[in-house]
Motif scaffolding. Structure first.
Motif, short mmCIF file in Angstrom:
data_model
loop_
_atom_site.label_atom_id
_atom_site.label_comp_id
_atom_site.label_asym_id
_atom_site.label_seq_id
_atom_site.Cartn_x
_atom_site.Cartn_y
_atom_site.Cartn_z
N VAL A 264 -39.97 -43.86 36.10
CA VAL A 264 -40.83 -42.77 35.98
C VAL A 264 -42.33 -43.47 36.04
O VAL A 264 -42.77 -43.56 37.10
CB VAL A 264 -40.48 -41.85 34.77
N GLY A 265 -42.79 -43.42 34.86
CA GLY A 265 -44.25 -44.05 34.59
C GLY A 265 -44.52 -45.15 35.27
O GLY A 265 -43.58 -46.04 35.16
N LEU A 266 -45.62 -45.28 35.96
CA LEU A 266 -46.14 -46.57 36.60
C LEU A 266 -47.42 -46.83 36.21
O LEU A 266 -48.28 -45.82 35.82
CB LEU A 266 -46.01 -46.24 38.35
N ALA A 267 -47.70 -48.08 36.01
CA ALA A 267 -49.17 -48.37 35.61
C ALA A 267 -49.50 -49.89 36.04
O ALA A 267 -48.44 -50.61 36.09
CB ALA A 267 -49.10 -48.26 34.07
N TRP A 268 -50.87 -50.25 36.29
CA TRP A 268 -51.30 -51.46 36.36
C TRP A 268 -51.60 -52.13 35.21
O TRP A 268 -52.43 -51.61 34.36
CB TRP A 268 -52.46 -51.65 37.58
N GLU A 269 -51.45 -53.40 35.22
CA GLU A 269 -51.67 -54.38 33.97
C GLU A 269 -52.87 -55.43 34.65
O GLU A 269 -52.90 -55.85 35.55
CB GLU A 269 -50.55 -55.25 33.61
N PRO A 270 -54.11 -55.11 34.10
CA PRO A 270 -55.45 -55.47 34.70
C PRO A 270 -55.53 -57.07 34.75
O PRO A 270 -56.16 -57.46 35.43
CB PRO A 270 -56.39 -54.96 33.94
N THR A 271 -54.96 -57.79 33.84
CA THR A 271 -55.11 -59.34 33.74
C THR A 271 -54.62 -59.99 34.71
O THR A 271 -54.91 -60.88 35.25
CB THR A 271 -54.46 -59.79 32.35
N THR A 272 -53.10 -59.57 35.03
CA THR A 272 -52.30 -60.06 36.00
C THR A 272 -52.51 -59.40 37.30
O THR A 272 -52.13 -59.80 38.40
CB THR A 272 -51.04 -60.29 35.52
N GLY A 273 -52.55 -58.18 37.33
CA GLY A 273 -52.65 -57.34 38.44
C GLY A 273 -51.19 -56.84 38.86
O GLY A 273 -51.02 -56.26 40.00
N ALA A 274 -50.19 -56.94 37.86
CA ALA A 274 -48.69 -56.53 38.02
C ALA A 274 -48.78 -55.12 38.02
O ALA A 274 -49.44 -54.38 37.24
CB ALA A 274 -48.07 -57.38 37.22
N LEU A 275 -47.51 -54.56 38.69
CA LEU A 275 -47.28 -53.32 38.60
C LEU A 275 -46.29 -53.03 37.33
O LEU A 275 -45.43 -54.01 37.35
CB LEU A 275 -46.74 -52.77 39.98
N TRP A 276 -46.12 -52.19 36.56
CA TRP A 276 -45.24 -52.04 35.67
C TRP A 276 -44.81 -50.63 35.77
O TRP A 276 -45.37 -49.62 36.15
CB TRP A 276 -45.99 -51.96 33.97
N THR A 277 -43.68 -50.52 34.88
CA THR A 277 -43.00 -49.23 35.11
C THR A 277 -41.97 -49.01 33.72
O THR A 277 -41.69 -49.99 33.35
CB THR A 277 -41.87 -48.85 36.20
#
Length: 438
Positions: A264-277
């Motif tokens: 459901v929720g999606l977000a970017w982690e700014p240090t690595t640029g990875a997509l998280w959910t």
């Protein structure tokens, strides 16, 4: 809040009684299990529940006048907006306006008495009902932390959820597809027809979250499964339990990652640029088995559903695919069993006093466990791009101490327009809560 009909109430009471018996029996068998949390969770052995699954949900009451959730030490909470109809997700526009998607679950075909009982119980918990199918605009013109203007922004949608605004185009994740609408800055209502961009199968896990890439060229869309563990066969699950990637320039949509039962929720982690959910895992294996989870998402990655969970732990209720199991990736961080972790946003250090970098998670709350879990907003700290340490509560108090009633259920979370507050959508309280420093 309109309650369920008499027969529905009777059925929900019957199944609650049956569920109470099942819960007492299961507690005698194994006691209360410790929550499976963190990067190295202790996940109990599966205990398939068969035809008598644990079914426990509190009765939805909403908030009495003057009542509100409990903010963690150093924080305070106020109602940013109230009187909504199942607010689920939010988007903060560049001018500070906030759009809120109002929609709820609509039951599909009911094939058994238990299906009806489960839907009846969900209705009692305000987890289903009449869907508003609209997006409402909230405006806090005087900056006092309360939206004094509230008006329809988009109407007659199909269970809208995710939203995004890019280059004068307002995108909506309807349950059956991605739709684009023209938008001008400051606009308070959209009357133009939408342009369909991609189609998704509706029903089941119906939410369609949206997240633009940092450069704005692509959109990522979370699409949950139709069923618990592929109950209707895997053909019915084609294109589901995955994250899609939509290229705005070419108009092409492709699978980005699979085996995610309900991302459901999606977000970017700014240090690595990875997509998280955050992902809701399967039901029917016990209070803590398997845990819902927070994970980074690898392009082309497969995360196990329905064949296995938490890496390569096989779910023997499912016809197996050995190659898929062998390729399954283990999630990064367990969130406890059946917390229904839905909302997700990145919280930069200093946004709320005393909170470093990390992810905020809105936990809607459980139904398939003997002791309820979730029903709060938590924070997971990050160091060097990875979860680091135990979660902390931000908001709690959505659930009565005896677990019989819920006054609210948090869903979407996002940073407020001022950059120093957190907004939380509460779809039982019909409120948008605003959390700031005390």
């Amino acid at each position: 809040m309109q309650g369920p009909g008499l027969f529905t109430q009777i059925m929900s009471q019957v199944v609650a009684g049956i569920g109470h018996v099942a819960i007492r029996w299961r507690r005698r068998q194994g006691g209360v299990e410790r929550q499976a949390m963190g990067t190295q969770p202790s996940i109990p052995q599966a205990r398939p529940q068969g035809i008598l699954p644990t079914l426990k949900m509190p009765t939805a009451r909403g908030w009495a006048p003057g009542k509100r959730p409990v903010a963690a030490a150093g924080l305070k909470v106020n109602a940013f907006a109230s009187g909504l109809d199942h607010p689920r997700w939010m988007l903060v526009l560049p001018n500070g306006d906030v759009t809120v998607a109002e929609a709820c679950f609509l039951p599909g075909t009911i094939n058994s008495l238990f299906d009806y009982a489960m839907v009846s119980t969900m209705a009692r918990a305000a987890a289903t009902g009449q869907s508003a199918n609209r997006i409402t605009l909230l405006r806090d013109a005087d900056g006092d932390g309360v939206a004094e203007h509230q008006e329809p922004f988009l109407k007659d949608l199909r269970q809208p959820f995710g939203m995004a605004l890019l280059d004068g185009t307002f995108y909506v994740g309807n349950t059956d597809g991605l739709v684009a609408f023209p938008y001008q800055d400051g606009q308070t209502r959209i009357d133009a027809a939408g342009t369909p961009l991609a189609s998704f199968k509706p029903g089941g896990h119906w939410t369609r979250s949206l997240l633009p890439s940092p450069d704005g060229r692509k959109l990522y869309i979370g699409v949950g499964s139709l069923s618990n563990i592929g109950d209707d066969g895997m053909a019915a699950e084609e294109g589901r339990a995955c994250i899609w990637e939509h290229d705005r320039q070419t108009g092409q949509t492709r699978l980005y990652a699979e085996g995610l039962r309900n991302p459901v929720g999606l977000a970017w982690e700014p240090t690595t640029g990875a997509l998280w959910t955050v992902v809701n895992e399967r039901d029917g294996l016990g209070d803590e088995t398997p845990p819902d989870y927070l994970t980074s998402v690898r392009e082309g990655g497969f995360y196990g559903w329905p064949y296995c969970y938490w890496g390569k732990t096989v779910d023997d209720r499912v016809p197996q695919d050995a190659a898929r199991v062998a390729s399954a990736l283990q999630p990064d961080y367990a969130l406890g069993g059946h917390t229904a972790s839905l909302g997700l946003c990145w919280l930069p250090a200093g946004t709320l006093p005393g909170y470093p970098d990390g992810m905020v998670i809105g936990q809607h709350g459980s139904w398939n466990r003997s002791t309820l879990s979730g029903y709060k907003v938590i924070f997971v700290p990050f160091v060097d791009g990875q979860p680091s340490g135990p979660p902390r509560d931000i908001l709690s108090g959505f659930l009565a101490p005896d677990e019989s009633e819920s006054w609210g259920r948090p869903v979407g979370v996002t940073i407020g327009p001022d950059g120093h507050s957190l907004l939380v959508a509460d779809d039982v309280g019909n409120v948008i809560w605003r959390v700031t420093g005390a």
